[in-house]
Design an enzyme around this catalytic site. Structure first.
Site, PDB file in Angstrom:
ATOM      1  N   GLY A  86       1.117  -0.054  -5.126  1.00 53.31           N
ATOM      2  CA  GLY A  86       2.562   0.140  -5.229  1.00 53.31           C
ATOM      3  C   GLY A  86       2.987   1.556  -4.905  1.00 53.31           C
ATOM      4  O   GLY A  86       4.037   1.776  -4.293  1.00 53.31           O
ATOM      5  N   ASP A  87       2.165   2.538  -5.297  1.00 51.54           N
ATOM      6  CA  ASP A  87       2.479   3.941  -4.987  1.00 51.54           C
ATOM      7  C   ASP A  87       2.384   4.198  -3.487  1.00 51.54           C
ATOM      8  O   ASP A  87       3.187   4.944  -2.927  1.00 51.54           O
ATOM      9  CB  ASP A  87       1.537   4.863  -5.749  1.00 51.54           C
ATOM     10  CG  ASP A  87       1.629   4.670  -7.253  1.00 51.54           C
ATOM     11  OD1 ASP A  87       2.728   4.333  -7.746  1.00 51.54           O
ATOM     12  OD2 ASP A  87       0.609   4.844  -7.935  1.00 51.54           O
ATOM     13  N   SER A 107       8.226  -5.497  -4.651  1.00 47.76           N
ATOM     14  CA  SER A 107       6.819  -5.722  -4.309  1.00 47.76           C
ATOM     15  C   SER A 107       6.398  -7.071  -4.866  1.00 47.76           C
ATOM     16  O   SER A 107       6.507  -7.307  -6.075  1.00 47.76           O
ATOM     17  CB  SER A 107       5.935  -4.625  -4.912  1.00 47.76           C
ATOM     18  OG  SER A 107       6.148  -3.400  -4.270  1.00 47.76           O
TER      19      SER A 107
END
Length: 326
Positions: free
Chosen positions: A265-266, A234
């Protein structure tokens, strides 16, 4: 079914204040609480995408009781405002398979400055987990793997859990022939990657800590050489860089956006898992992950994704095959 593992679950508390001023008292303008920890955040997005999801990990004490109550009473349609119209799948259930521990589940406290949109985060360490509780988790995990299409191992380790815990869980998933994604940092990532997970998803800082390099391509290639079959890095507003057995791709949002990156990010992890289990190509998995991540930044509620933004962004995410070989 997709299984997510959150060894250090949390009750996420968010306080909004008109303006955050150091050394001052503040009146809270708004407050929310919900089940948290990276794997639970991933599960919430997967649910909104229509995937049956099971969550395991640890929960205990009065905070853990509140977390589980909130998990049980969550809306069956999740955060999807268009599900009732038929333009998007209705959210699927999230099944609670958490292991009860004696210690109290941690809290994470986010203070949002409404004037600037900046967030200050305070994270408690989590409960001390004993050897018998870890053994109970291992037994539960092996049972759940028998019905899983994929598993995500997410977040930090609570006190008492050995630093090689994720490596142990990766090996069990691989023995059960279940694709496993690892999303952690520091020494647990270093140990876990040596167990050869199918995929890791570090951010730029985690990648630099692992490899010592901040050059994205070099660091991502180095991370893959350490044992992961695939690495998706990421890169924040610059999107994602993926090095996989099938090729190397760079995925970018159509434009840089401003907003709250909490949970982005999740959401990306959820997009990668969703794309895996429905059989998307790598470029389409990356489009889904980047669109979800960007739509999370744009959401007015931290950690949720904006469904309309996601659907608008998805066909506009650019994915280019990198000229270098994996």
């Amino acid at each position: 079914m997709i299984l997510t593992v959150t060894l250090n679950t949390a009750l996420d508390l968010t306080y909004g204040v008109p303006e955050l001023v150091p050394h001052a008292s503040h009146r809270v303008s708004d407050m929310s609480e919900r089940p948290g920890g990276k794997g639970l955040n991933v599960a919430r997005v997967l649910s909104a995408l229509g995937h049956d999801t099971v969550v395991t990990g640890f929960a205990g004490g009065s905070t853990g009781a509140v977390l589980r109550e909130l998990l049980a009473t969550a809306s069956p349609r999740g955060t999807d405002p268009t599900a009732a119209t038929g333009t998007a799948p209705a959210a699927a259930p999230i099944t609670d398979a958490l292991v009860t521990v004696a210690g109290n589940t941690r809290r994470t406290i986010a203070v949002v400055d409404r004037a600037t949109g900046d967030t200050t985060q305070l994270n408690e360490p989590g409960p001390l987990v004993g050897a018998d509780e870890w053994a109970a988790l291992l037994g539960r995990y092996e049972e759940l793997l028998t019905g899983a299409d994929a598993v995500a191992l997410c977040g930090s380790l609570p006190p008492g859990i050995h630093v090689g815990a994720y490596a142990e869980l990766v090996r069990l998933a691989r023995a059960a022939h279940v694709p496993v994604l690892l999303d952690t940092s520091g020494e647990p990532l270093r140990r876990g990657i040596a167990a050869r997970p199918d995929l890791i998803k570090p951010n730029a800082d985690e990648l630099a800590q692992l490899t010592g390099s901040r050059e994205p391509l070099r660091a991502t290639r180095d991370a893959r050489r350490r044992g992961a079959h695939g690495v998706v890095a990421s890169l924040g507003p610059d999107g994602m860089l993926a090095i996989t057995p099938d090729g190397v791709w760079q995925a970018s949002p159509p434009a840089k956006v401003r907003g709250n990156p909490t949970g982005a990010g999740d959401s990306a992890v959820a997009g990668l898992l969703s794309g895996l289990v429905v059989g998307l190509s790598w470029p389409d998995r990356l489009r889904r992950a980047v669109a979800l991540s960007t739509a999370t930044v744009l959401s007015p509620t931290a950690g949720d994704f904006d469904r309309a933004a996601y659907e608008e962004l998805l066909p506009r995410v650019g994915v280019e095959e990198h000229p270098t070989a994996a």
